[in-house]
Design an enzyme around this catalytic site. Structure first.
Site, PDB file in Angstrom:
ATOM      1  N   ASP A  91    -117.152  56.466  -6.769  1.00 32.31           N
ATOM      2  CA  ASP A  91    -117.280  57.405  -7.881  1.00 32.31           C
ATOM      3  C   ASP A  91    -118.574  57.178  -8.651  1.00 32.31           C
ATOM      4  OD1 ASP A  91    -116.824  59.117 -10.015  1.00 32.31           O
ATOM      5  OD2 ASP A  91    -115.364  57.809 -10.993  1.00 32.31           O
ATOM      6  N   SER A  94    -118.397  56.890 -12.834  1.00 30.18           N
ATOM      7  CA  SER A  94    -117.873  55.761 -13.595  1.00 30.18           C
ATOM      8  C   SER A  94    -118.487  54.487 -13.043  1.00 30.18           C
ATOM      9  CB  SER A  94    -116.339  55.714 -13.523  1.00 30.18           C
ATOM     10  OG  SER A  94    -115.898  55.458 -12.195  1.00 30.18           O
ATOM     11  N   ASN A  96    -116.729  51.029 -13.129  1.00 31.38           N
ATOM     12  CA  ASN A  96    -115.853  49.886 -12.875  1.00 31.38           C
ATOM     13  C   ASN A  96    -115.171  49.952 -11.521  1.00 31.38           C
ATOM     14  OD1 ASN A  96    -115.788  50.203 -16.037  1.00 31.38           O
ATOM     15  ND2 ASN A  96    -115.205  48.107 -15.584  1.00 31.38           N
ATOM     16  N   TRP A  98    -111.610  48.874  -9.824  1.00 29.77           N
ATOM     17  CA  TRP A  98    -110.249  48.399 -10.091  1.00 29.77           C
ATOM     18  C   TRP A  98    -109.321  48.820  -8.964  1.00 29.77           C
ATOM     19  CZ3 TRP A  98    -105.928  51.500 -10.494  1.00 29.77           C
ATOM     20  CH2 TRP A  98    -106.151  52.875 -10.710  1.00 29.77           C
ATOM     21  N   TYR A 134    -108.151  58.680 -18.191  1.00 26.39           N
ATOM     22  CA  TYR A 134    -108.623  59.654 -17.211  1.00 26.39           C
ATOM     23  C   TYR A 134    -107.907  60.972 -17.394  1.00 26.39           C
ATOM     24  CZ  TYR A 134    -104.613  57.624 -14.716  1.00 26.39           C
ATOM     25  OH  TYR A 134    -103.375  57.145 -14.370  1.00 26.39           O
ATOM     26  N   ASP A 272    -121.823  63.954  -9.527  1.00 28.10           N
ATOM     27  CA  ASP A 272    -120.647  63.084  -9.554  1.00 28.10           C
ATOM     28  C   ASP A 272    -119.792  63.215  -8.305  1.00 28.10           C
ATOM     29  OD1 ASP A 272    -118.556  61.445 -10.317  1.00 28.10           O
ATOM     30  OD2 ASP A 272    -117.621  62.959 -11.584  1.00 28.10           O
ATOM     31  N   THR A 275    -115.811  63.881  -8.850  1.00 26.86           N
ATOM     32  CA  THR A 275    -115.250  65.139  -9.326  1.00 26.86           C
ATOM     33  C   THR A 275    -115.285  66.138  -8.176  1.00 26.86           C
ATOM     34  OG1 THR A 275    -115.919  64.795 -11.631  1.00 26.86           O
ATOM     35  CG2 THR A 275    -115.507  67.050 -10.959  1.00 26.86           C
TER      36      THR A 275
END
Length: 378
Positions: A91, A94, A96, A98, A134, A272, A275
C-alpha cells in the site's frame, strides 16, 4: 534461485540489484460480501470513506487501512525465525507494516494467519500500542521487532504491528495485513517503514515499481530497487512530487473529448496502490460520471453494460502529459450489481489515482529524487 540472486547482489554490491515480489489479483472483501448478499448491510454498518487514510491527523499516530471495497492485490511475506508467512497488500498510501497476531480474538483474526511471537527466536517486543483507523472500521495492537522477508531478501530488526482487535469487515478480506510504502512521516508511532529499512541497510536502491495486471490473477508484481521494461512501452514520464508524505503530485485537469470536466485549474492527486478506485471531490466525480453516461444509485455510478464500447475516453492531464483511460479500463462488471464506473466520491479536495489508474500505467516510485514515473503498461 531468487535467494541466491539476492545473496549475489549483496556480496558483489551490484547497483542493478532488485527484488521482485509476485502479486496476486484476488477476490476482494466486497466480492465475498456481494456473494453472500451482505454488501449493502456492511456498507450501512461501516460507512466507507476512502479519504480517511489521507487526513493529516493519521500522520501523527494513526493510519488508515487500505481500500479493499473493490479489487485487491496482495503478495507473500514472512516474519520471524523460522519464518511465518502472510499475505499482505502493498500500500503506497500508508507507511506501517502490520499482521494479525495470536493475541487477537476478533472474528477477522480467526480467518487469517496469525503471527506467534513465541515461535520466533528473533522477535523483540517494545510493548508500544498501535491504533489504526480505516474506511470500514478500526484495528488495535502492539509493536514489535523481527526479521521480515520480502521477495527473498531478509530485512532484520524490522518494526511491525501485531493486531489485537480487527473490524468485522476484515474477516472477508483475502489478505492478512498491510505493508505500507509511503514516506516515514506518515508512519504510526514513528515506526520505520520496511522500504526505508531496506534502503538504509543497503539492500536495495531507493526506488520501487509496481505492475498491476488487468485480467489475469497472476503476473502483477512490485519490484524493490528496480523496474521491469517488459511491463511497459515507451519512456517513463517523470512527475515531481508536490508533497513528500504520500506519493502526491499536481494534476492539471481531467478532460473528456477535449473538454475539462473536473480538476479545473489544477488539483492535488495521490498515487495509491491501496485504493481500488479513482477517487475525487464529490462535485468533480459527479461531473465526470455524468459526462461518461453514468447514473448514481446508492453511491455507485451505474452504466449500461452494453454501452461500454461506445463510452468516451477520459484523460488525466499531469505535468503536461495526457494519461488516457478507455471505458474498458474505468468500468467494472459485477456478477451481482451490474456495471459501474471506477470513479468514486472522496469528500475531499484530494484525488486518489488508485488501481483503476495504475493498471493502465506502470508506476515507478522514486525516493531518490522524490518523483513518480509513469509509462503505458503492457
Amino acid at each position: 534461485m531468487m535467494k541466491w540472486a539476492v545473496l549475489l547482489c549483496a556480496v558483489l554490491a551490484l547497483s542493478e540489484c532488485s527484488v521482485r515480489v509476485p502479486l496476486i489479483k484476488g477476490k476482494s472483501a466486497r466480492d465475498a460480501l456481494e456473494e453472500k448478499g451482505l454488501w449493502e448491510k456492511y456498507r450501512e454498518m461501516y460507512p466507507y470513506n476512502p479519504m480517511n487514510k489521507f487526513t493529516q491527523s493519521f500522520a501523527v499516530g494513526q493510519e488508515s487501512m487500505t481500500n479493499d471495497a473493490d479489487l485487491s492485490y496482495y503478495g507473500v511475506i514472512s516474519i520471524g525465525t523460522p519464518p511465518q508467512s502472510f499475505l499482505v497488500i502493498f500500500d503506497t498510501g500508508s507507511s506501517n507494516l502490520w499482521v494479525p497476531s495470536i493475541y487477537c480474538s476478533s472474528r477477522a483474526c480467526t480467518s487469517h494467519h496469525k503471527f506467534n511471537p513465541t515461535l520466533s527466536s528473533t522477535f523483540q517486543s517494545n510493548n508500544q500500542p498501535l491504533s489504526i483507523q480505516y474506511g470500514t472500521g478500526s484495528m488495535t495492537g502492539v509493536l514489535g521487532y523481527d526479521t521480515v522477508s520480502v521477495g527473498g531478501i531478509k530485512v532484520p530488526h524490522q518494526i511491525f504491528g501485531l493486531s489485537q482487535t480487527e473490524a468485522p469487515f476484515m474477516a472477508y478480506m483475502k489478505a492478512d495485513g498491510i505493508l505500507g510504502l509511503a514516506y516515514p512521516r506518515l508512519s504510526a508511532s514513528n515506526a520505520q517503514p520496511v522500504f526505508d529499512n531496506m534502503v538504509q541497510q543497503g539492500l536495495v536502491q531507493d526506488y520501487f515499481s509496481v505492475y498491476l495486471s488487468s485480467n489475469s490473477q497472476t503476473g502483477s508484481e512490485v519490484v524493490f530497487g528496480g523496474s521491469d521494461p517488459n511491463h511497459y512501452t515507451g519512456s517513463l514520464v517523470w512527475i515531481p512530487l508536490s508533497s513528500e508524505t504520500y506519493w502526491q503530485i499536481t494534476m492539471d485537469s481531467v478532460t473528456v473529448n477535449g473538454q475539462v470536466v473536473a480538476c479545473n485549474g489544477g488539483c492535488q492527486a495521490i498515487v495509491d496502490t491501496g485504493t481500488s478506485l479513482i477517487v475525487g471531490p464529490n462535485s468533480d466525480i459527479a461531473s465526470l460520471n455524468s459526462e461518461v453516461g453514468a447514473t448514481t444509485n446508492n453511491g455507485d455510478a451505474i452504466v449500461n453494460c452494453n454501452s461500454i464500447s461506445s463510452m468516451p475516453v477520459v484523460s488525466f492531464n499531469i505535468n503536461g502529459h495526457s494519461f488516457t483511460l478507455p471505458a474498458s479500463a474505468y468500468t467494472r462488471q459485477s456478477n451481482y450489481y451490474g456495471c459501474r464506473t471506477g470513479f468514486g466520491n472522496g469528500g475531499s479536495s484530494l484525488w486518489i489515482l488508485g488501481d483503476v489508474f495504475i493498471r493502465q500505467y506502470y508506476t515507478v516510485f522514486n525516493r531518490g529524487n522524490n518523483s513518480v514515473g509513469l509509462a503505458k503498461a503492457v
